[in-house]
Design a protein around this motif. Structure first.
Motif, PDB file in Angstrom:
ATOM      1  N   ILE A 174      -2.327  18.073  19.697  1.00  0.00           N
ATOM      2  CA  ILE A 174      -2.931  19.035  20.108  1.00  0.00           C
ATOM      3  C   ILE A 174      -2.824  20.334  20.471  1.00  0.00           C
ATOM      4  CG2 ILE A 174      -5.266  17.373  21.020  1.00  0.00           C
ATOM      5  CD1 ILE A 174      -4.012  17.565  23.461  1.00  0.00           C
ATOM      6  N   ASP A 196     -11.087  12.745  22.917  1.00  0.00           N
ATOM      7  CA  ASP A 196     -11.358  13.918  22.818  1.00  0.00           C
ATOM      8  C   ASP A 196     -12.117  13.954  24.225  1.00  0.00           C
ATOM      9  OD1 ASP A 196      -9.944  15.242  21.062  1.00  0.00           O
ATOM     10  OD2 ASP A 196     -11.640  15.407  19.508  1.00  0.00           O
ATOM     11  N   GLU A 250     -12.373  10.113  19.297  1.00  0.00           N
ATOM     12  CA  GLU A 250     -14.173  11.231  19.411  1.00  0.00           C
ATOM     13  C   GLU A 250     -13.471  10.989  21.366  1.00  0.00           C
ATOM     14  OE1 GLU A 250     -17.203  10.270  18.101  1.00  0.00           O
ATOM     15  OE2 GLU A 250     -16.799  10.941  16.215  1.00  0.00           O
ATOM     16  N   MET A 308     -11.750  17.119  27.493  1.00  0.00           N
ATOM     17  CA  MET A 308     -12.001  17.808  28.141  1.00  0.00           C
ATOM     18  C   MET A 308     -12.346  17.257  29.071  1.00  0.00           C
ATOM     19  SD  MET A 308     -15.544  18.511  26.390  1.00  0.00           S
ATOM     20  CE  MET A 308     -14.787  18.909  24.245  1.00  0.00           C
ATOM     21  N   THR A 360      -8.818  21.367  23.022  1.00  0.00           N
ATOM     22  CA  THR A 360     -10.306  20.428  23.345  1.00  0.00           C
ATOM     23  C   THR A 360     -10.732  20.849  24.084  1.00  0.00           C
ATOM     24  OG1 THR A 360      -8.454  19.286  24.729  1.00  0.00           O
ATOM     25  CG2 THR A 360      -9.747  19.003  21.932  1.00  0.00           C
ATOM     26  N   ASN A 361     -10.953  21.407  25.288  1.00  0.00           N
ATOM     27  CA  ASN A 361     -11.332  22.147  26.366  1.00  0.00           C
ATOM     28  C   ASN A 361     -12.272  22.860  26.202  1.00  0.00           C
ATOM     29  OD1 ASN A 361      -9.919  24.297  25.536  1.00  0.00           O
ATOM     30  ND2 ASN A 361      -9.835  24.564  28.697  1.00  0.00           N
TER      31      ASN A 361
END
Lengths: 129, 109, 100
Positions: free
Chosen positions: B59, A34, A31, A38, B106-107
């Motif tokens: 990813i 990620d 997590e 992001m 993942t964005n």
């Protein structure tokens, strides 16, 4: 739904992600990664720190196929493409676990605990995983 | 859900494959058709690039990273948002991931 | 005899310590999940493990070592077993005590 463009964020924040858990014992490390991807895709100024058992996340040769988990250690190699170059490993954590920098799967800088104290103070936000 | 060559393929509610192993070129064609895209060679080179990226990093790339990677591997002319949008509409990273049988990048919040 | 399982990192919890203190001589101990980090050969726990080796039958679960990329960094005398070996141990010994 938004997608980032090539433009950096207008007011990038200094975000530090503190990783303290071993890779497969919980979902926190995944997590964290990620969240890091992001944040960097949205143009934030990201710093990644590995402390305590968190340093195990960067060990080379991970292969969790038999425990039927995803090998997210491969994703660390994408950090450079995401523009994340500020990656630190706390020195005594690494030493206590009998590991050296050349056993880590990405280039990381060693940091002393007192330097980490200062680094935490400099951030806009610190996220702990 | 998709029906490809007599086989049922499970997708989530946004149309991404539930099992990444279900992907084939025929599945890609079927997903693209649903998105009103007919796949040509320029589409395929992006799709294969995305699948290689996933193979390497586990990813799907975010838009900014996709643009950068396409630029590095397929040349500067192609490493531009405009070019990718001409192939995959307004959200190239998301749509190309879907067609390439990958999870959502993942964005995307 | 008892099979003890340790599934937490010795750096993170006291599970290994508690297990080593409580396990009777001759009992078996298997390190699984994050417990496999106790098998590392160059840590503060290495001496404690080496001292305990003659008293117990030590095992470590190979798939958990491989997941963590440490199969080449462990104490030689600890036997790595696969899932089938783990199952055999569970059935051969009278009971299992989990330290978690």
């Amino acid at each position: 739904m938004t997608e980032t463009t090539e433009q950096p964020a207008v007011n990038p924040k200094k975000l530090l992600f503190l990783n303290r858990k071993a890779p497969y014992g919980s979902s926190l490390p995944r997590e964290a990664l990620d969240a890091v991807l992001m944040a960097s895709a949205f143009g934030q100024q990201v710093t990644l720190v590995f402390l305590g058992d968190g340093v195990f996340q960067l060990k080379t040769q991970q292969d969790p196929s038999e425990i039927e988990m995803k090998n997210f250690s491969k994703t660390f190699a994408a950090l450079e493409l995401y523009g994340v170059s500020s990656i630190f490993v706390e020195q005594s954590s690494l030493q206590k676990r009998g590991l050296t920098l050349d056993q880590l799967l990405i280039p990381a800088k060693l940091i002393q605990s007192h330097e980490l104290t200062e680094l935490l103070e400099e951030q806009d936000q610190v996220m702990s995983f | 859900m998709l029906l490809v060559e007599g086989k049922t393929i499970n997708t989530d509610k946004e149309g991404y494959l539930k099992n990444l192993q279900d992907w084939s070129e025929a599945v890609a064609e079927a997903i693209a058709q649903q998105e009103q895209i007919s796949l040509t060679d320029p589409h395929w080179e992006i799709i294969w690039l995305m699948r290689d990226f996933y193979q390497q990093f586990e990813i799907a790339p975010a838009m900014r990273v996709l643009v950068k990677t396409v630029g590095q591997q397929l040349g500067k002319e192609k490493g531009r948002s405009i070019y990718l949008m001409s192939l995959f509409h307004e959200s190239p990273a998301k749509l190309a991931s879907k067609i390439a049988g990958l999870p959502k990048p993942t964005n995307c919040l | 005899m008892i099979l003890h399982t340790v599934n937490r990192s010795p750096f993170d919890t006291n599970c290994l310590n508690d297990c080593l203190e409580m396990a009777a001589a001759g009992s078996s101990i298997i390190l699984i999940e994050d417990g496999v980090y106790a098998a590392l050969s160059k840590t503060q726990f290495t001496d404690q493990m080496l001292a305990a080796l003659p008293k117990h039958n030590f095992y470590v679960l190979r798939p958990d070592l491989q997941a963590r990329g440490i199969q080449d960094c462990i104490i030689d005398e600890i036997e790595a077993v696969d899932y089938s070996g783990f199952v055999t141990l569970c059935t051969e010994l009278d009971k299992v005590v989990s330290w978690y």
